[in-house]
Design a protein around this motif. Structure first.
Motif, PDB file in Angstrom:
ATOM      1  N   THR A  63       0.214  16.614  10.638  1.00  0.00           N
ATOM      2  CA  THR A  63      -1.214  16.558  10.935  1.00  0.00           C
ATOM      3  C   THR A  63      -1.727  15.146  11.152  1.00  0.00           C
ATOM      4  OG1 THR A  63      -1.700  16.572   8.572  1.00  0.00           O
ATOM      5  CG2 THR A  63      -1.721  18.698   9.702  1.00  0.00           C
ATOM      6  N   PHE A  64      -1.254  14.195  10.389  1.00  0.00           N
ATOM      7  CA  PHE A  64      -1.761  12.838  10.602  1.00  0.00           C
ATOM      8  C   PHE A  64      -0.681  11.778  10.439  1.00  0.00           C
ATOM      9  CE2 PHE A  64      -1.940  13.144   6.070  1.00  0.00           C
ATOM     10  CZ  PHE A  64      -1.977  11.873   5.542  1.00  0.00           C
ATOM     11  N   GLY A  65       0.576  12.175  10.634  1.00  0.00           N
ATOM     12  CA  GLY A  65       1.658  11.195  10.584  1.00  0.00           C
ATOM     13  C   GLY A  65       1.499  10.107  11.613  1.00  0.00           C
ATOM     14  N   ARG A  66       1.030  10.485  12.804  1.00  0.00           N
ATOM     15  CA  ARG A  66       0.825   9.478  13.845  1.00  0.00           C
ATOM     16  C   ARG A  66      -0.276   8.504  13.448  1.00  0.00           C
ATOM     17  NH1 ARG A  66       2.421   8.832  18.842  1.00  0.00           N
ATOM     18  NH2 ARG A  66       3.396  10.892  18.897  1.00  0.00           N
ATOM     19  N   ASP A  67      -1.329   9.028  12.785  1.00  0.00           N
ATOM     20  CA  ASP A  67      -2.402   8.142  12.324  1.00  0.00           C
ATOM     21  C   ASP A  67      -1.870   7.130  11.316  1.00  0.00           C
ATOM     22  OD1 ASP A  67      -5.248   9.438  13.236  1.00  0.00           O
ATOM     23  OD2 ASP A  67      -3.704  10.959  12.937  1.00  0.00           O
ATOM     24  N   LEU A  68      -1.007   7.585  10.427  1.00  0.00           N
ATOM     25  CA  LEU A  68      -0.399   6.669   9.464  1.00  0.00           C
ATOM     26  C   LEU A  68       0.397   5.585  10.186  1.00  0.00           C
ATOM     27  CD1 LEU A  68       0.802   9.128   6.687  1.00  0.00           C
ATOM     28  CD2 LEU A  68      -0.644   7.140   6.301  1.00  0.00           C
ATOM     29  N   LEU A  69       1.196   6.002  11.165  1.00  0.00           N
ATOM     30  CA  LEU A  69       1.988   5.028  11.919  1.00  0.00           C
ATOM     31  C   LEU A  69       1.082   4.059  12.665  1.00  0.00           C
ATOM     32  CD1 LEU A  69       4.772   7.374  13.312  1.00  0.00           C
ATOM     33  CD2 LEU A  69       5.078   5.531  11.647  1.00  0.00           C
ATOM     34  N   ASP A  70       0.021   4.579  13.280  1.00  0.00           N
ATOM     35  CA  ASP A  70      -0.899   3.712  14.017  1.00  0.00           C
ATOM     36  C   ASP A  70      -1.578   2.697  13.104  1.00  0.00           C
ATOM     37  OD1 ASP A  70      -0.274   5.038  16.325  1.00  0.00           O
ATOM     38  OD2 ASP A  70      -2.079   6.292  16.356  1.00  0.00           O
ATOM     39  N   ALA A  71      -1.790   3.098  11.833  1.00  0.00           N
ATOM     40  CA  ALA A  71      -2.425   2.189  10.867  1.00  0.00           C
ATOM     41  C   ALA A  71      -1.416   1.257  10.208  1.00  0.00           C
ATOM     42  CB  ALA A  71      -3.146   3.002   9.798  1.00  0.00           C
ATOM     43  N   GLY A  72      -0.146   1.391  10.584  1.00  0.00           N
ATOM     44  CA  GLY A  72       0.880   0.495  10.039  1.00  0.00           C
ATOM     45  C   GLY A  72       1.545   0.983   8.783  1.00  0.00           C
ATOM     46  N   PHE A  73       1.495   2.304   8.527  1.00  0.00           N
ATOM     47  CA  PHE A  73       2.105   2.863   7.323  1.00  0.00           C
ATOM     48  C   PHE A  73       3.223   3.835   7.703  1.00  0.00           C
ATOM     49  CE2 PHE A  73      -2.442   2.176   6.169  1.00  0.00           C
ATOM     50  CZ  PHE A  73      -2.236   1.107   5.306  1.00  0.00           C
ATOM     51  N   ASP A  74       4.168   3.984   6.799  1.00  0.00           N
ATOM     52  CA  ASP A  74       5.301   4.884   7.011  1.00  0.00           C
ATOM     53  C   ASP A  74       4.999   6.227   6.357  1.00  0.00           C
ATOM     54  OD1 ASP A  74       7.719   6.235   7.121  1.00  0.00           O
ATOM     55  OD2 ASP A  74       8.910   4.448   6.683  1.00  0.00           O
ATOM     56  N   PRO A  75       4.921   7.315   7.128  1.00  0.00           N
ATOM     57  CA  PRO A  75       4.637   8.623   6.518  1.00  0.00           C
ATOM     58  C   PRO A  75       5.650   9.034   5.450  1.00  0.00           C
ATOM     59  CG  PRO A  75       4.440   8.727   8.914  1.00  0.00           C
ATOM     60  CD  PRO A  75       5.026   7.386   8.589  1.00  0.00           C
ATOM     61  N   ARG A  76       6.859   8.508   5.554  1.00  0.00           N
ATOM     62  CA  ARG A  76       7.888   8.868   4.560  1.00  0.00           C
ATOM     63  C   ARG A  76       7.599   8.271   3.190  1.00  0.00           C
ATOM     64  NH1 ARG A  76      12.816   6.640   8.032  1.00  0.00           N
ATOM     65  NH2 ARG A  76      11.250   4.987   8.178  1.00  0.00           N
ATOM     66  N   VAL A  87       0.841  -1.194   0.000  1.00  0.00           N
ATOM     67  CA  VAL A  87       0.000   0.000   0.000  1.00  0.00           C
ATOM     68  C   VAL A  87       0.879   1.248   0.000  1.00  0.00           C
ATOM     69  CG1 VAL A  87      -1.779   1.294   1.218  1.00  0.00           C
ATOM     70  CG2 VAL A  87      -1.843  -1.210   1.242  1.00  0.00           C
ATOM     71  N   ARG A  88       0.568   2.165  -0.891  1.00  0.00           N
ATOM     72  CA  ARG A  88       1.215   3.469  -0.896  1.00  0.00           C
ATOM     73  C   ARG A  88       0.135   4.534  -1.073  1.00  0.00           C
ATOM     74  NH1 ARG A  88       4.636   0.681   0.634  1.00  0.00           N
ATOM     75  NH2 ARG A  88       6.847   0.587   0.057  1.00  0.00           N
ATOM     76  N   PHE A  89       0.399   5.709  -0.489  1.00  0.00           N
ATOM     77  CA  PHE A  89      -0.550   6.813  -0.558  1.00  0.00           C
ATOM     78  C   PHE A  89      -0.007   7.942  -1.426  1.00  0.00           C
ATOM     79  CE2 PHE A  89      -1.579   4.734   3.463  1.00  0.00           C
ATOM     80  CZ  PHE A  89      -2.949   4.564   3.314  1.00  0.00           C
ATOM     81  N   LEU A  90      -0.953   8.682  -2.015  1.00  0.00           N
ATOM     82  CA  LEU A  90      -0.643   9.893  -2.766  1.00  0.00           C
ATOM     83  C   LEU A  90      -1.198  11.094  -2.006  1.00  0.00           C
ATOM     84  CD1 LEU A  90      -1.754   8.755  -6.335  1.00  0.00           C
ATOM     85  CD2 LEU A  90       0.598   8.986  -5.534  1.00  0.00           C
ATOM     86  N   SER A  91      -0.489  12.230  -2.087  1.00  0.00           N
ATOM     87  CA  SER A  91      -0.983  13.435  -1.441  1.00  0.00           C
ATOM     88  C   SER A  91      -0.498  14.664  -2.197  1.00  0.00           C
ATOM     89  CB  SER A  91      -0.491  13.502   0.008  1.00  0.00           C
ATOM     90  OG  SER A  91      -0.932  14.696   0.632  1.00  0.00           O
ATOM     91  N   ASN A  92      -1.360  15.680  -2.264  1.00  0.00           N
ATOM     92  CA  ASN A  92      -0.928  16.976  -2.783  1.00  0.00           C
ATOM     93  C   ASN A  92      -0.880  18.006  -1.655  1.00  0.00           C
ATOM     94  OD1 ASN A  92      -3.618  17.307  -2.293  1.00  0.00           O
ATOM     95  ND2 ASN A  92      -4.203  17.735  -4.422  1.00  0.00           N
ATOM     96  N   LYS A  93      -0.887  17.515  -0.410  1.00  0.00           N
ATOM     97  CA  LYS A  93      -0.857  18.399   0.754  1.00  0.00           C
ATOM     98  C   LYS A  93       0.571  18.549   1.256  1.00  0.00           C
ATOM     99  CE  LYS A  93      -5.511  17.343   2.302  1.00  0.00           C
ATOM    100  NZ  LYS A  93      -5.963  18.701   1.961  1.00  0.00           N
ATOM    101  N   ARG A  94       0.833  19.656   1.876  1.00  0.00           N
ATOM    102  CA  ARG A  94       2.122  19.898   2.502  1.00  0.00           C
ATOM    103  C   ARG A  94       1.956  19.732   4.019  1.00  0.00           C
ATOM    104  NH1 ARG A  94       2.932  19.283  -1.952  1.00  0.00           N
ATOM    105  NH2 ARG A  94       3.996  20.574  -3.496  1.00  0.00           N
ATOM    106  N   GLY A  95       2.995  19.229   4.630  1.00  0.00           N
ATOM    107  CA  GLY A  95       2.969  19.100   6.076  1.00  0.00           C
ATOM    108  C   GLY A  95       2.048  18.032   6.589  1.00  0.00           C
ATOM    109  N   TYR A  96       1.755  17.022   5.762  1.00  0.00           N
ATOM    110  CA  TYR A  96       0.833  15.983   6.198  1.00  0.00           C
ATOM    111  C   TYR A  96       1.371  15.216   7.404  1.00  0.00           C
ATOM    112  CZ  TYR A  96       3.989  13.103   3.454  1.00  0.00           C
ATOM    113  OH  TYR A  96       5.097  12.506   2.944  1.00  0.00           O
ATOM    114  N   SER A  97       2.693  15.090   7.496  1.00  0.00           N
ATOM    115  CA  SER A  97       3.261  14.307   8.597  1.00  0.00           C
ATOM    116  C   SER A  97       2.978  14.951   9.943  1.00  0.00           C
ATOM    117  CB  SER A  97       4.762  14.129   8.399  1.00  0.00           C
ATOM    118  OG  SER A  97       5.412  15.392   8.343  1.00  0.00           O
TER     119      SER A  97
END
Length: 350
Positions: free
Chosen positions: A165-178, A153-163
């Protein structure tokens, strides 16, 4: 196993999920420009509003990318498009809640496939506007539906500073914000990354004949799950292994339905030619040619015929069906009713 055994709309190894069709169109254009062959491996899910504009966009995609599979909320203004076997209508029930939408995506994706999803699926009715990032949990749910071979799974974003705002949510869901990819770099970053993930996940190609009259190729992985699924569907399939060639399939009588041959052995060579002939819809292997290949250079025609007959007696003994190999017009060939395949390395592997 719908991805191999079901004609028409099929589970594919690459799925894109976007909230607006124009985002999807940009992504598809980038894929077509950089790795066009991936279009035939892709299902695009566009979660937009139904209506004439949506129908017109999907019709345009069908023209530009005829091998693409599409799931979108067609509104009945494009009956010809909605009737295509490559198009499935996104129904209100599919987006009623997170579980329903995750089930839809999982039904579209091959085990071990690649799921590319926008981090903000703003058109999903069950995602609160103020908590737009909660759509990432759809991807987490989809991944959990494949315990034996979970998708990448990989995500796409056109937002800046997403890490922030929801970087922790990504980590909690098992994804790497990087690993969230920037939509502004589709051709330079996104498509090469997706292609690299795809090539690693599906490093082989299966060429198969599925009677009546269906011939096709699929990218496949090298896991035991992939192998068992293929051998449960095909009667005969030839693999390369570290120790030589392996013959597997439903009618192979060896241990665990597989037999290993040394690569340079006469039997391995004959199986290879038999399957190549079947996939090419050829006329078979001439008896005398088989005898000439395995016999001494000085042998007469009658001796060559006898050598070939003994050789094919051995081959037939490997199978559960006595009718699997036929002799037609002085040539050996696989029965036309057999479902056969051959595995080769992906041409994109480096």
């Amino acid at each position: 196993m719908a991805w191999l055994d079901e004609p028409g709309f099929e589970r594919r190894p690459l799925v894109f999920v976007e909230d607006h069709l124009y985002h999807t169109a940009e992504l598809l254009a980038a894929v077509a420009a950089v790795r066009p062959e991936l279009i035939a491996c892709t299902t695009a899910v566009g979660i937009d509003r139904p209506g004439p504009d949506t129908d017109a966009t999907i019709a345009e995609w069908r023209t530009r990318h005829p091998a693409l599979q599409i799931v979108a909320p067609l509104g009945g203004h494009g009956d010809e498009t909605s009737a295509s076997p490559f198009v499935r209508v996104l129904e209100p029930a599919d987006t009623a809640d997170a579980a329903a939408f995750a089930r839809l995506v999982a039904r579209l994706l091959r085990p071990g496939g690649v799921l590319i999803q926008d981090v903000q699926l703003s058109t999903l009715p069950f995602v609160p506007a103020e908590r737009w990032w909660e759509s990432i949990y759809v991807a987490a749910t989809v991944r959990g539906m494949f315990p034996a071979r979970p998708p990448i799974v990989r995500f796409l974003s056109n937002k800046r500073g997403y890490s922030a705002t929801f970087g922790r949510d990504l980590l909690d869901a098992g994804f790497d914000p990087r690993e969230v990819m920037d939509k502004s770099a589709l051709r330079d970053v996104v498509v090469p990354t997706v292609a690299s993930l795809f090539d690693r996940a599906f490093s082989k190609v299966l060429d198969a004949r599925l009677p009546p009259g269906r011939k096709t190729s699929w990218p496949i992985g090298e896991s035991d799950v992939d192998r068992r699924e293929i051998e449960d569907v095909l009667d005969l399939v030839l693999w390369s292994s570290g120790s030589g060639l392996e013959l597997g399939g439903r009618i192979v009588s060896g241990s665990a339905g597989r037999i290993t041959f040394r690569t340079a052995s006469p039997e391995a060579d004959t199986w290879k030619h038999l399957l190549e002939d079947a996939l090419a819809e050829g006329t078979g292997l001439p008896v005398v040619d088989v005898g000439s290949r395995i016999g001494p250079a000085s042998a007469e025609r009658a001796e060559l015929t006898n050598l070939a007959a003994r050789h094919f007696h051995t081959l037939r003994g490997r199978l559960r069906s006595a009718d699997a190999i036929a002799t037609v017009n002085h040539a050996y060939r696989l029965n036309d009713t057999l479902r056969v395949g051959s595995i080769r390395p992906s041409p994109h592997l480096r």
